[in-house]
Write a protein that holds these residues in place. Structure first.
Motif, PDB file in Angstrom:
ATOM      1  N   ASP A 235      -8.902   8.834  -3.249  1.00 27.33           N
ATOM      2  CA  ASP A 235      -9.896   9.844  -3.629  1.00 27.33           C
ATOM      3  C   ASP A 235     -10.481  10.569  -2.413  1.00 27.33           C
ATOM      4  O   ASP A 235     -11.437  11.336  -2.541  1.00 27.33           O
ATOM      5  N   ASP A 236      -9.899  10.295  -1.237  1.00 23.16           N
ATOM      6  CA  ASP A 236     -10.320  10.938   0.017  1.00 23.16           C
ATOM      7  C   ASP A 236     -11.760  10.599   0.404  1.00 23.16           C
ATOM      8  O   ASP A 236     -12.437  11.373   1.079  1.00 23.16           O
ATOM      9  N   ASP A 237     -12.198   9.415  -0.025  1.00 26.30           N
ATOM     10  CA  ASP A 237     -13.550   8.999   0.335  1.00 26.30           C
ATOM     11  C   ASP A 237     -13.578   8.170   1.617  1.00 26.30           C
ATOM     12  O   ASP A 237     -14.643   7.743   2.066  1.00 26.30           O
ATOM     13  N   VAL A 238     -12.396   7.900   2.191  1.00 24.25           N
ATOM     14  CA  VAL A 238     -12.298   7.158   3.442  1.00 24.25           C
ATOM     15  C   VAL A 238     -11.487   8.004   4.420  1.00 24.25           C
ATOM     16  O   VAL A 238     -10.298   8.243   4.198  1.00 24.25           O
ATOM     17  N   ALA A 239     -12.123   8.457   5.476  1.00 23.07           N
ATOM     18  CA  ALA A 239     -11.476   9.397   6.400  1.00 23.07           C
ATOM     19  C   ALA A 239     -10.732   8.666   7.510  1.00 23.07           C
ATOM     20  O   ALA A 239     -11.093   8.726   8.690  1.00 23.07           O
ATOM     21  N   VAL A 240      -9.659   7.946   7.149  1.00 23.64           N
ATOM     22  CA  VAL A 240      -8.797   7.306   8.139  1.00 23.64           C
ATOM     23  C   VAL A 240      -7.352   7.580   7.757  1.00 23.64           C
ATOM     24  O   VAL A 240      -7.048   7.879   6.592  1.00 23.64           O
ATOM     25  N   SER A 241      -6.472   7.489   8.730  1.00 23.49           N
ATOM     26  CA  SER A 241      -5.053   7.693   8.456  1.00 23.49           C
ATOM     27  C   SER A 241      -4.508   6.519   7.657  1.00 23.49           C
ATOM     28  O   SER A 241      -5.129   5.450   7.582  1.00 23.49           O
TER      29      SER A 241
ATOM     30  N   ILE B  26       0.840  -1.201   0.000  1.00 19.94           N
ATOM     31  CA  ILE B  26       0.000   0.000   0.000  1.00 19.94           C
ATOM     32  C   ILE B  26       0.874   1.250   0.000  1.00 19.94           C
ATOM     33  O   ILE B  26       0.541   2.259  -0.629  1.00 19.94           O
ATOM     34  N   GLY B  27       2.014   1.166   0.681  1.00 17.14           N
ATOM     35  CA  GLY B  27       2.954   2.283   0.662  1.00 17.14           C
ATOM     36  C   GLY B  27       3.392   2.612  -0.754  1.00 17.14           C
ATOM     37  O   GLY B  27       3.436   3.778  -1.155  1.00 17.14           O
ATOM     38  N   TRP B  28       3.730   1.569  -1.532  1.00 17.66           N
ATOM     39  CA  TRP B  28       4.118   1.772  -2.936  1.00 17.66           C
ATOM     40  C   TRP B  28       2.981   2.428  -3.705  1.00 17.66           C
ATOM     41  O   TRP B  28       3.205   3.296  -4.556  1.00 17.66           O
ATOM     42  N   MET B  29       1.753   2.042  -3.407  1.00 16.17           N
ATOM     43  CA  MET B  29       0.597   2.541  -4.148  1.00 16.17           C
ATOM     44  C   MET B  29       0.244   3.985  -3.795  1.00 16.17           C
ATOM     45  O   MET B  29      -0.136   4.763  -4.666  1.00 16.17           O
ATOM     46  N   VAL B  30       0.396   4.358  -2.527  1.00 20.48           N
ATOM     47  CA  VAL B  30      -0.052   5.693  -2.121  1.00 20.48           C
ATOM     48  C   VAL B  30       1.075   6.723  -2.090  1.00 20.48           C
ATOM     49  O   VAL B  30       0.804   7.926  -2.116  1.00 20.48           O
ATOM     50  N   ASP B  31       2.335   6.263  -2.039  1.00 22.90           N
ATOM     51  CA  ASP B  31       3.444   7.224  -2.025  1.00 22.90           C
ATOM     52  C   ASP B  31       3.567   7.949  -3.359  1.00 22.90           C
ATOM     53  O   ASP B  31       4.043   9.084  -3.413  1.00 22.90           O
ATOM     54  N   GLU B  32       3.162   7.297  -4.430  1.00 25.85           N
ATOM     55  CA  GLU B  32       3.155   7.925  -5.753  1.00 25.85           C
ATOM     56  C   GLU B  32       1.833   7.550  -6.436  1.00 25.85           C
ATOM     57  O   GLU B  32       1.779   6.629  -7.249  1.00 25.85           O
ATOM     58  N   PRO B  33       0.756   8.243  -6.099  1.00 28.49           N
ATOM     59  CA  PRO B  33      -0.570   7.871  -6.601  1.00 28.49           C
ATOM     60  C   PRO B  33      -0.679   7.794  -8.112  1.00 28.49           C
ATOM     61  O   PRO B  33      -1.491   7.022  -8.641  1.00 28.49           O
ATOM     62  N   ALA B  34       0.152   8.564  -8.831  1.00 23.69           N
ATOM     63  CA  ALA B  34       0.061   8.574 -10.295  1.00 23.69           C
ATOM     64  C   ALA B  34       0.277   7.189 -10.879  1.00 23.69           C
ATOM     65  O   ALA B  34      -0.416   6.789 -11.823  1.00 23.69           O
ATOM     66  N   ARG B  35       1.221   6.426 -10.332  1.00 27.03           N
ATOM     67  CA  ARG B  35       1.475   5.105 -10.904  1.00 27.03           C
ATOM     68  C   ARG B  35       0.345   4.138 -10.568  1.00 27.03           C
ATOM     69  O   ARG B  35       0.019   3.247 -11.353  1.00 27.03           O
TER      70      ARG B  35
ATOM     71  N   THR C 191      -8.802  -4.938  -2.322  1.00 24.55           N
ATOM     72  CA  THR C 191      -7.765  -4.027  -1.821  1.00 24.55           C
ATOM     73  C   THR C 191      -7.482  -2.921  -2.823  1.00 24.55           C
ATOM     74  O   THR C 191      -7.303  -1.754  -2.455  1.00 24.55           O
ATOM     75  N   ILE C 192      -7.437  -3.272  -4.105  1.00 25.92           N
ATOM     76  CA  ILE C 192      -7.216  -2.251  -5.137  1.00 25.92           C
ATOM     77  C   ILE C 192      -8.324  -1.205  -5.092  1.00 25.92           C
ATOM     78  O   ILE C 192      -8.065   0.006  -5.116  1.00 25.92           O
ATOM     79  N   GLU C 193      -9.573  -1.655  -5.014  1.00 26.18           N
ATOM     80  CA  GLU C 193     -10.703  -0.723  -4.948  1.00 26.18           C
ATOM     81  C   GLU C 193     -10.633   0.132  -3.692  1.00 26.18           C
ATOM     82  O   GLU C 193     -10.925   1.341  -3.725  1.00 26.18           O
ATOM     83  N   ALA C 194     -10.258  -0.484  -2.578  1.00 27.48           N
ATOM     84  CA  ALA C 194     -10.165   0.263  -1.316  1.00 27.48           C
ATOM     85  C   ALA C 194      -9.080   1.333  -1.386  1.00 27.48           C
ATOM     86  O   ALA C 194      -9.274   2.467  -0.919  1.00 27.48           O
ATOM     87  N   VAL C 195      -7.944   0.988  -1.968  1.00 31.70           N
ATOM     88  CA  VAL C 195      -6.854   1.965  -2.102  1.00 31.70           C
ATOM     89  C   VAL C 195      -7.281   3.114  -3.002  1.00 31.70           C
ATOM     90  O   VAL C 195      -7.020   4.295  -2.690  1.00 31.70           O
ATOM     91  N   MET C 196      -7.930   2.824  -4.111  1.00 30.76           N
ATOM     92  CA  MET C 196      -8.390   3.883  -5.001  1.00 30.76           C
ATOM     93  C   MET C 196      -9.385   4.793  -4.293  1.00 30.76           C
ATOM     94  O   MET C 196      -9.358   6.021  -4.454  1.00 30.76           O
ATOM     95  N   THR C 197     -10.260   4.200  -3.486  1.00 31.33           N
ATOM     96  CA  THR C 197     -11.221   4.997  -2.715  1.00 31.33           C
ATOM     97  C   THR C 197     -10.510   5.869  -1.703  1.00 31.33           C
ATOM     98  O   THR C 197     -10.853   7.046  -1.518  1.00 31.33           O
ATOM     99  N   TRP C 198      -9.502   5.316  -1.034  1.00 29.49           N
ATOM    100  CA  TRP C 198      -8.741   6.081  -0.031  1.00 29.49           C
ATOM    101  C   TRP C 198      -7.990   7.238  -0.700  1.00 29.49           C
ATOM    102  O   TRP C 198      -7.947   8.348  -0.167  1.00 29.49           O
TER     103      TRP C 198
END
Length: 231
Positions: free
Chosen positions: A183-189, A108-117, A174-181
């Motif tokens: 997009d700021d649709d999940v308000a958790v750290s 998830i770190g790889w996915m969110v550290d550079e959202p463009a990829r 997990t992919i869908e959840a990360v994309m939702t996160w």
């Protein structure tokens, strides 16, 4: 086209071709990430990469071929991160919950550290037909990798159908959840998000084991055993 075979400045012909291929993929990523797939052309790509068009065709037949290669390269990077984290954590003797958090934190770190990829790999790929097809291929591959690891981790000894079903569910979800996160649709750290996803992974794994046993199959769940190729 005919590829060069002679060494030049200490580099083999093969390594030079590979370097140019990677240069084109990296530049394509930059264009797509900032401007979108529709702005990508062979002329623009080669101009920004500082390469003659003939170098494009030594590695790719078309932009579609290159798009598939870009998706595949990004996926392989993510898969490698996950595999290394899983094997490393397992060999350190992590329990299941800790191992799940460890692996997901890396992935998830790889996915969110550079959202463009991540968006290119799992969202904007739909703008290119070949990239979309390759995205389906790599998601299935991710599920197979997870399934194979889970079977080995739980010492099941055979390719259980529930492992494939559960892995497809976990990867896709997990992919869908990360994309939702993203997009700021999940308000958790981020830390809470990883913890939440890890809990779901463990719950699905435990449920799969229970379901397997209810069907008369008893997998060995000695998760402390090292992977066969690491003994």
């Amino acid at each position: 086209m005919t590829h060069p075979t002679r060494p030049f400045q200490g580099q083999s012909a093969k390594s030079r071709v590979q370097a140019r291929r990677q240069q084109l993929l990296s530049q394509a990523y930059e264009i797509i990430a900032t401007e979108g797939w529709r702005k990508l052309s062979i002329h623009k790509l080669c101009a920004q990469a500082g390469l003659n068009k003939r170098y494009f065709y030594e590695s790719f037949d078309s932009l579609d071929t290159m798009a598939a290669a870009l998706i595949d390269d990004l996926a392989e990077e993510l898969i490698t991160i996950g595999q290394n984290a899983a094997l490393g954590g397992w060999q350190e003797g992590m329990d299941t919950a800790t191992l799940a958090r460890h692996v997901l934190d890396r992935c998830i770190g790889w996915m969110v550290d550079e959202p463009a990829r991540t968006r290119l790999l799992f969202s904007s790929a739909s703008e290119n037909p070949q990239a979309l097809e390759q995205r389906k291929v790599v998601i299935r591959k991710m599920a197979r990798v997870l399934s194979a690891f889970s079977i080995q981790y739980h010492q099941a000894g055979e390719p259980l159908p529930i492992a494939h079903v559960g892995s497809a569910l976990l990867i896709g979800g997990t992919i869908e959840a990360v994309m939702t996160w993203l997009d700021d649709d999940v308000a958790v750290s981020r830390e809470e998000f990883v913890e939440d996803i890890a809990c779901f992974w463990v719950a699905v794994g435990d449920s799969a084991i229970s379901l397997t046993r209810s069907r008369g199959i008893t997998p060995t769940t000695d998760a402390g055993t090292e992977p066969a190729d690491k003994r």
